[in-house]
Structure formats: C-alpha cells, structure tokens
Design an enzyme around this catalytic site. Structure first.
Site, short mmCIF file in Angstrom:
data_model
loop_
_atom_site.label_atom_id
_atom_site.label_comp_id
_atom_site.label_asym_id
_atom_site.label_seq_id
_atom_site.Cartn_x
_atom_site.Cartn_y
_atom_site.Cartn_z
N ASP A 9 0.86 -1.17 -0.05
CA ASP A 9 0.01 -0.09 -0.07
C ASP A 9 1.00 1.38 -0.16
OD1 ASP A 9 -2.31 1.63 0.36
OD2 ASP A 9 -1.97 1.76 2.41
N ARG A 10 0.74 2.43 -0.49
CA ARG A 10 1.29 3.56 -0.46
C ARG A 10 1.36 4.37 0.93
NH1 ARG A 10 0.67 8.55 -4.29
NH2 ARG A 10 -0.32 9.46 -2.58
N ASP A 11 0.23 5.02 0.77
CA ASP A 11 0.03 5.89 2.24
C ASP A 11 -0.03 5.20 3.28
OD1 ASP A 11 0.07 8.22 0.39
OD2 ASP A 11 -1.96 7.85 0.07
N TYR A 20 -4.44 13.42 2.77
CA TYR A 20 -4.54 13.29 1.45
C TYR A 20 -3.08 13.81 0.98
CZ TYR A 20 -9.31 11.58 1.34
OH TYR A 20 -10.46 11.03 1.72
N ASN A 52 -5.28 2.85 -2.80
CA ASN A 52 -6.56 3.67 -3.13
C ASN A 52 -6.39 5.11 -2.81
OD1 ASN A 52 -8.48 1.25 -3.11
ND2 ASN A 52 -8.97 1.48 -0.97
N GLN A 53 -7.01 5.74 -3.94
CA GLN A 53 -6.57 7.24 -4.10
C GLN A 53 -8.22 7.98 -4.21
OE1 GLN A 53 -3.85 9.24 -3.66
NE2 GLN A 53 -2.83 7.40 -3.10
N ALA A 54 -8.70 7.85 -3.14
CA ALA A 54 -10.20 8.49 -3.17
C ALA A 54 -9.96 9.92 -3.03
CB ALA A 54 -10.74 8.04 -1.47
N LYS A 109 -9.68 -1.48 -3.29
CA LYS A 109 -9.45 -2.31 -1.86
C LYS A 109 -10.76 -1.90 -0.93
CE LYS A 109 -5.37 -0.67 -1.35
NZ LYS A 109 -3.84 -0.51 -0.59
N ASP A 134 -1.81 -0.84 5.86
CA ASP A 134 -1.98 -0.37 7.25
C ASP A 134 -3.40 -0.25 7.69
OD1 ASP A 134 -2.44 1.65 5.22
OD2 ASP A 134 -1.77 3.18 6.88
#
Length: 191
Positions: A9-11, A20, A52-54, A109, A134
C-alpha cells in the site's frame, strides 16, 4: 512458472499517512521502506504499489496531480536503489466520489482488482506473493486475492482486522520474514 511480488500500500506503508498526500513536501518515507524493498528485490520479488486514491474521487486532486507525485516518488525511491515494477491505483469511491469516480469498482480495496491486474501484467503468481498494508481493506484485498501472506502495520487499525494476517510494528519485521522464508525454501530445495 510465474514470479512472486511484494505488494505495498502507498500511504502508511511507503510514505507516512498525513491525510491526502499530493505535494512533494508532504512526503515522508516510512522508516525501513528502502531496505525492505531492496531486500525483497534481491530475494526475487517484484515490487508493486497498490493504492486507493479516494482524493481523486472526492475532487481534492486530479489524476494528473497523482501521476506527477508518483513520478517524483519513483525518482526518490530510484535514488535509494528501489525500482518498482508496477504502480496501480483506484481513483473511485462509492459514496464520496464525484461524477465518473462515484462508483464501486473491483480495483478499490478491499477488492482484489489491482492485485489481479498486476498478476496479469507482470506474470505474478498471487499465491506466492505478499502484501503489506496499514488498513483492513489492504488485508481484505490480500485475502480475496489469495496471497500467501498479508502483513498489517500497526497504528492505523487499533481494533485489528478480520481475515488472515500478521500484525507488525515495523517494516523490518516484514524484511526479516522474507529472509527467513527464503532460507526455509532454500533448505527445502536442498533436501
């Protein structure tokens, strides 16, 4: 015979979670990420980000903003000897999305769509692959994708998650697991 991957996962895993993230000055890499990635690569894992980039769905930043930040991050990682084989993102949100982004999508996800796309694109065997996340959605995606192992970095999901995973306090623990796993496989193949 396909290859295995370390899905990240990125963030919250590659970079610290600070809301964000869209500006380069807000990116702080998580302790241990460079070493984990270099070790995984040395052990034969493909490196893949699934995020995920909400913020795109919510209209906080655009796809172009996201791509520009990812290019910058990839350059920073490359300077540390870390080269990703793939980066996948989901710009959708079923409730808070705007316009075309307001919908459910298999890539978001806890869906395993990004994992499956990476498997097709990169020749990855999901049953031999590992996920580090995370959030419970990362664990659910890993379980839905049939990954061998999922790790949850403690700190975001205080109540824990459903599904099958190992909770860790640091990326160093994941790195140690990868090394131990390789030693076990080497011993088994020698017998």
């Amino acid at each position: 015979m396909g290859e295995r991957a370390l899905f990240l996962d990125r963030d919250g895993v590659v970079n610290r979670e600070v809301g964000y993230v869209i500006r380069t000055e807000d990116v702080q890499f998580v302790d241990g990420i460079f070493s984990l990635c270099r070790t995984a690569k040395r052990l034969g894992y493909r490196l893949v980000i699934v995020t995920n980039q909400a913020g795109i769905a919510r209209g906080l930043y655009t796809e172009a903003d996201y791509q520009a930040l990812m290019e910058w991050m990839r350059e920073e990682l490359r300077a540390e000897g870390v080269i990703f084989d793939g980066v996948y993102h989901s710009p959708y949100h079923p409730e808070h999305g705007i316009g075309e982004y307001k919908r459910e999508h298999e890539d978001r996800k806890p869906g395993a769509g990004m994992l499956r796309r990476a498997a097709r694109d990169l020749g990855i065997v999901l049953a031999e692959s590992v996920m580090v996340g995370d959030r419970c959605t990362d664990i659910a995606a890993a379980n839905a994708g049939g990954l061998r192992q999922a790790f949850l970095v403690r700190g975001t999901e205080e109540a824990g998650c459903g599904g099958t995973y190992t909770a860790v306090d640091s990326l160093g623990e994941v790195e140690a697991w990868l090394i131990e796993r390789k030693l076990i496989e080497h011993e088994q193949s020698a017998n």
